[in-house]
Design an enzyme around this catalytic site. Structure first.
Site, PDB file in Angstrom:
ATOM      1  N   LYS A  46       0.823  -1.189   0.000  1.00  0.00           N
ATOM      2  CA  LYS A  46       0.000   0.000   0.000  1.00  0.00           C
ATOM      3  C   LYS A  46       0.868   1.255   0.000  1.00  0.00           C
ATOM      4  O   LYS A  46       0.410   2.364  -0.218  1.00  0.00           O
ATOM      5  CB  LYS A  46      -0.878   0.027   1.263  1.00  0.00           C
ATOM      6  CG  LYS A  46      -1.711  -1.217   1.446  1.00  0.00           C
ATOM      7  CD  LYS A  46      -2.260  -1.296   2.882  1.00  0.00           C
ATOM      8  CE  LYS A  46      -2.585  -2.737   3.160  1.00  0.00           C
ATOM      9  NZ  LYS A  46      -2.592  -3.027   4.592  1.00  0.00           N
ATOM     10  N   GLY A  47       2.155   1.049   0.282  1.00  0.00           N
ATOM     11  CA  GLY A  47       3.064   2.178   0.516  1.00  0.00           C
ATOM     12  C   GLY A  47       3.168   3.178  -0.619  1.00  0.00           C
ATOM     13  O   GLY A  47       3.356   4.368  -0.386  1.00  0.00           O
ATOM     14  N   GLU A 102       7.195   2.395  -6.417  1.00  0.00           N
ATOM     15  CA  GLU A 102       7.445   1.883  -5.065  1.00  0.00           C
ATOM     16  C   GLU A 102       7.668   3.047  -4.104  1.00  0.00           C
ATOM     17  O   GLU A 102       8.114   4.112  -4.507  1.00  0.00           O
ATOM     18  CB  GLU A 102       8.717   1.013  -5.081  1.00  0.00           C
ATOM     19  CG  GLU A 102       8.510  -0.445  -4.760  1.00  0.00           C
ATOM     20  CD  GLU A 102       8.023  -0.771  -3.355  1.00  0.00           C
ATOM     21  OE1 GLU A 102       7.204  -0.024  -2.781  1.00  0.00           O
ATOM     22  OE2 GLU A 102       8.465  -1.794  -2.832  1.00  0.00           O
ATOM     23  N   ASP A 103       7.382   2.814  -2.845  1.00  0.00           N
ATOM     24  CA  ASP A 103       7.649   3.855  -1.855  1.00  0.00           C
ATOM     25  C   ASP A 103       9.145   3.977  -1.563  1.00  0.00           C
ATOM     26  O   ASP A 103       9.701   5.063  -1.531  1.00  0.00           O
ATOM     27  CB  ASP A 103       6.850   3.605  -0.559  1.00  0.00           C
ATOM     28  CG  ASP A 103       6.989   2.186  -0.004  1.00  0.00           C
ATOM     29  OD1 ASP A 103       7.792   1.384  -0.536  1.00  0.00           O
ATOM     30  OD2 ASP A 103       6.281   1.867   0.977  1.00  0.00           O
ATOM     31  N   ASP A 106      14.965  -0.571  -0.503  1.00  0.00           N
ATOM     32  CA  ASP A 106      15.760  -0.844   0.688  1.00  0.00           C
ATOM     33  C   ASP A 106      16.803  -1.902   0.323  1.00  0.00           C
ATOM     34  O   ASP A 106      17.800  -1.602  -0.318  1.00  0.00           O
ATOM     35  CB  ASP A 106      14.806  -1.274   1.801  1.00  0.00           C
ATOM     36  CG  ASP A 106      15.470  -1.449   3.152  1.00  0.00           C
ATOM     37  OD1 ASP A 106      16.514  -0.820   3.386  1.00  0.00           O
ATOM     38  OD2 ASP A 106      14.939  -2.217   3.983  1.00  0.00           O
ATOM     39  N   LYS A 134      17.276   3.789   0.123  1.00  0.00           N
ATOM     40  CA  LYS A 134      18.256   3.569   1.202  1.00  0.00           C
ATOM     41  C   LYS A 134      19.399   2.785   0.576  1.00  0.00           C
ATOM     42  O   LYS A 134      19.508   1.569   0.769  1.00  0.00           O
ATOM     43  CB  LYS A 134      17.636   2.713   2.301  1.00  0.00           C
ATOM     44  CG  LYS A 134      16.925   3.462   3.381  1.00  0.00           C
ATOM     45  CD  LYS A 134      16.596   2.490   4.512  1.00  0.00           C
ATOM     46  CE  LYS A 134      15.311   2.843   5.180  1.00  0.00           C
ATOM     47  NZ  LYS A 134      14.859   1.825   6.128  1.00  0.00           N
ATOM     48  N   PHE A 155      14.684   4.151   9.855  1.00  0.00           N
ATOM     49  CA  PHE A 155      13.330   3.702   9.549  1.00  0.00           C
ATOM     50  C   PHE A 155      12.414   4.907   9.423  1.00  0.00           C
ATOM     51  O   PHE A 155      12.289   5.697  10.354  1.00  0.00           O
ATOM     52  CB  PHE A 155      12.807   2.726  10.602  1.00  0.00           C
ATOM     53  CG  PHE A 155      11.635   1.948  10.079  1.00  0.00           C
ATOM     54  CD1 PHE A 155      11.834   0.840   9.271  1.00  0.00           C
ATOM     55  CD2 PHE A 155      10.336   2.350  10.353  1.00  0.00           C
ATOM     56  CE1 PHE A 155      10.755   0.141   8.737  1.00  0.00           C
ATOM     57  CE2 PHE A 155       9.245   1.649   9.831  1.00  0.00           C
ATOM     58  CZ  PHE A 155       9.466   0.545   9.027  1.00  0.00           C
ATOM     59  N   VAL A 156      11.789   5.036   8.259  1.00  0.00           N
ATOM     60  CA  VAL A 156      10.957   6.203   8.010  1.00  0.00           C
ATOM     61  C   VAL A 156       9.493   5.827   7.802  1.00  0.00           C
ATOM     62  O   VAL A 156       9.181   4.721   7.364  1.00  0.00           O
ATOM     63  CB  VAL A 156      11.463   7.007   6.794  1.00  0.00           C
ATOM     64  CG1 VAL A 156      12.791   7.684   7.094  1.00  0.00           C
ATOM     65  CG2 VAL A 156      11.583   6.133   5.551  1.00  0.00           C
ATOM     66  N   ASP A 162       4.658   2.971   6.248  1.00  0.00           N
ATOM     67  CA  ASP A 162       4.045   2.633   7.528  1.00  0.00           C
ATOM     68  C   ASP A 162       5.025   1.994   8.496  1.00  0.00           C
ATOM     69  O   ASP A 162       6.086   1.500   8.121  1.00  0.00           O
ATOM     70  CB  ASP A 162       2.910   1.625   7.302  1.00  0.00           C
ATOM     71  CG  ASP A 162       3.445   0.226   6.987  1.00  0.00           C
ATOM     72  OD1 ASP A 162       4.276   0.113   6.059  1.00  0.00           O
ATOM     73  OD2 ASP A 162       3.075  -0.743   7.683  1.00  0.00           O
ATOM     74  N   ARG A 168       0.813   6.083   7.690  1.00  0.00           N
ATOM     75  CA  ARG A 168       0.841   6.263   6.234  1.00  0.00           C
ATOM     76  C   ARG A 168       0.320   7.633   5.819  1.00  0.00           C
ATOM     77  O   ARG A 168       0.688   8.160   4.778  1.00  0.00           O
ATOM     78  CB  ARG A 168      -0.024   5.196   5.544  1.00  0.00           C
ATOM     79  CG  ARG A 168       0.516   3.777   5.648  1.00  0.00           C
ATOM     80  CD  ARG A 168      -0.210   2.877   4.663  1.00  0.00           C
ATOM     81  NE  ARG A 168      -0.048   1.464   4.934  1.00  0.00           N
ATOM     82  CZ  ARG A 168       0.987   0.723   4.518  1.00  0.00           C
ATOM     83  NH1 ARG A 168       1.966   1.281   3.844  1.00  0.00           N
ATOM     84  NH2 ARG A 168       1.037  -0.566   4.805  1.00  0.00           N
TER      85      ARG A 168
HETATM   86  P1  IMP Z   1      13.227  -4.218   0.065  1.00  0.00           P
HETATM   87  O1  IMP Z   1      12.665  -5.433  -0.582  1.00  0.00           O
HETATM   88  O2  IMP Z   1      14.144  -4.551   1.194  1.00  0.00           O
HETATM   89  O3  IMP Z   1      13.855  -3.238  -0.906  1.00  0.00           O
HETATM   90  O4  IMP Z   1      12.064  -3.525   0.827  1.00  0.00           O
HETATM   91  C1  IMP Z   1      11.140  -2.731   0.257  1.00  0.00           C
HETATM   92  C2  IMP Z   1       9.953  -2.604   1.194  1.00  0.00           C
HETATM   93  O5  IMP Z   1      10.339  -2.599   2.572  1.00  0.00           O
HETATM   94  C3  IMP Z   1       9.280  -1.285   0.965  1.00  0.00           C
HETATM   95  O6  IMP Z   1       8.303  -1.389  -0.022  1.00  0.00           O
HETATM   96  C4  IMP Z   1       8.681  -0.981   2.322  1.00  0.00           C
HETATM   97  O7  IMP Z   1       7.419  -1.585   2.420  1.00  0.00           O
HETATM   98  C5  IMP Z   1       9.596  -1.653   3.301  1.00  0.00           C
HETATM   99  N1  IMP Z   1      10.518  -0.707   3.951  1.00  0.00           N
HETATM  100  C6  IMP Z   1      11.852  -0.648   3.826  1.00  0.00           C
HETATM  101  N2  IMP Z   1      12.385   0.352   4.542  1.00  0.00           N
HETATM  102  C7  IMP Z   1      11.344   0.946   5.149  1.00  0.00           C
HETATM  103  C8  IMP Z   1      11.232   2.086   6.037  1.00  0.00           C
HETATM  104  O8  IMP Z   1      12.194   2.764   6.418  1.00  0.00           O
HETATM  105  N3  IMP Z   1       9.963   2.402   6.431  1.00  0.00           N
HETATM  106  C9  IMP Z   1       8.863   1.717   6.031  1.00  0.00           C
HETATM  107  N4  IMP Z   1       8.921   0.670   5.214  1.00  0.00           N
HETATM  108  C10 IMP Z   1      10.144   0.287   4.774  1.00  0.00           C
HETATM  109 MG    MG Z   2       6.121  -1.292   0.380  1.00  0.00          MG
END
Ligand code: IMP
Ligand code: MG
Length: 180
Positions: A46-47, A102-103, A106, A134, A155-156, A162, A168
């Site tokens: 939902k981000g 994507e939000d 990471d 990040k 962590f944001v 969220d 959110r």
């Molecule tokens: P990745 O697969 O590790 O790149 O993670 C991506 C997902 O992790 C994002 O779509 C977010 O839902 C979640 N995520 C990663 N870092 C944060 C953060 O700092 N705050 C909130 N959600 C995060």
């Molecule tokens: Mg997400």
């Protein structure tokens, strides 16, 4: 004021004005890059919902939306390292200009999974728009094509992001600390 529960601390990292300026810049770049084409925005629920709605409204092109849902984090601040597709796109992506929205990027696990998945559909083009990046946390070689802001490893929440489904609707991106 005293309370038995340790309250979460929210500190603005990126203000609503900074976000709005940057989103307008990204929209302008997308408009320029896809001149004469149509695009399909695929939002990751939902981000990305708030970022997608702000971005798409400023892109001056013929565009459609679709949404997918994946789980990787659950209600934790740590990635489980696993990505599961809970809701797929409602259409074929074949021959389309797809922009995954994507939000935050990471570890990159979610987006490398989605890129692989979507390449199988044979889209005409496939790019990534991510509000936040990040970069220091990346464990795959995925990179965003339209990135709003590179942020430190904190962590944001807010502007769609969220913590356990909360925050959110904050208009700014804030660092959340004091979470146990
Ligand atoms: P990745 O697969 O590790 O790149 O993670 C991506 C997902 O992790 C994002 O779509 C977010 O839902 C979640 N995520 C990663 N870092 C944060 C953060 O700092 N705050 C909130 N959600 C995060
Ligand atoms: Mg997400």
């Amino acid at each position: 004021m005293s309370s038995s529960a340790s309250p979460a601390q929210l500190k603005v990292l990126i203000s609503r004005d900074q976000i709005s300026k940057r989103v307008a810049e990204l929209a302008e770049k997308i408009t320029h890059d896809y001149q004469g084409e149509t695009i399909l925005f695929v939002g990751v629920l939902k981000g990305a919902s708030i970022f997608l709605s702000d971005l798409a409204r400023q892109v001056k092109l013929d565009a459609t939306f679709d949404f997918i849902s994946v789980s990787s984090y659950g209600n934790s601040v740590r990635s489980s390292g696993e990505v599961k597709l809970n809701k797929d796109v409602d259409q074929s992506l074949e021959g389309k200009n797809v922009i995954i929205v994507e939000d935050i990027l990471d570890t990159g696990l979610t987006l490398s999974f989605l890129l692989k998945q979507f390449q199988n559909h044979k889209p005409k083009s496939l790019k990534i728009a991510a509000l936040l990046d990040k970069i220091s946390r990346r464990i795959t070689d995925v990179r965003g094509d339209y990135v709003g802001f590179e942020i430190p490893d904190e962590f944001v929440v807010g502007y769609g992001l969220d913590y356990a489904e909360r925050y959110r609707n904050l208009p700014d991106v804030c660092v959340l600390s004091e979470i146990k």
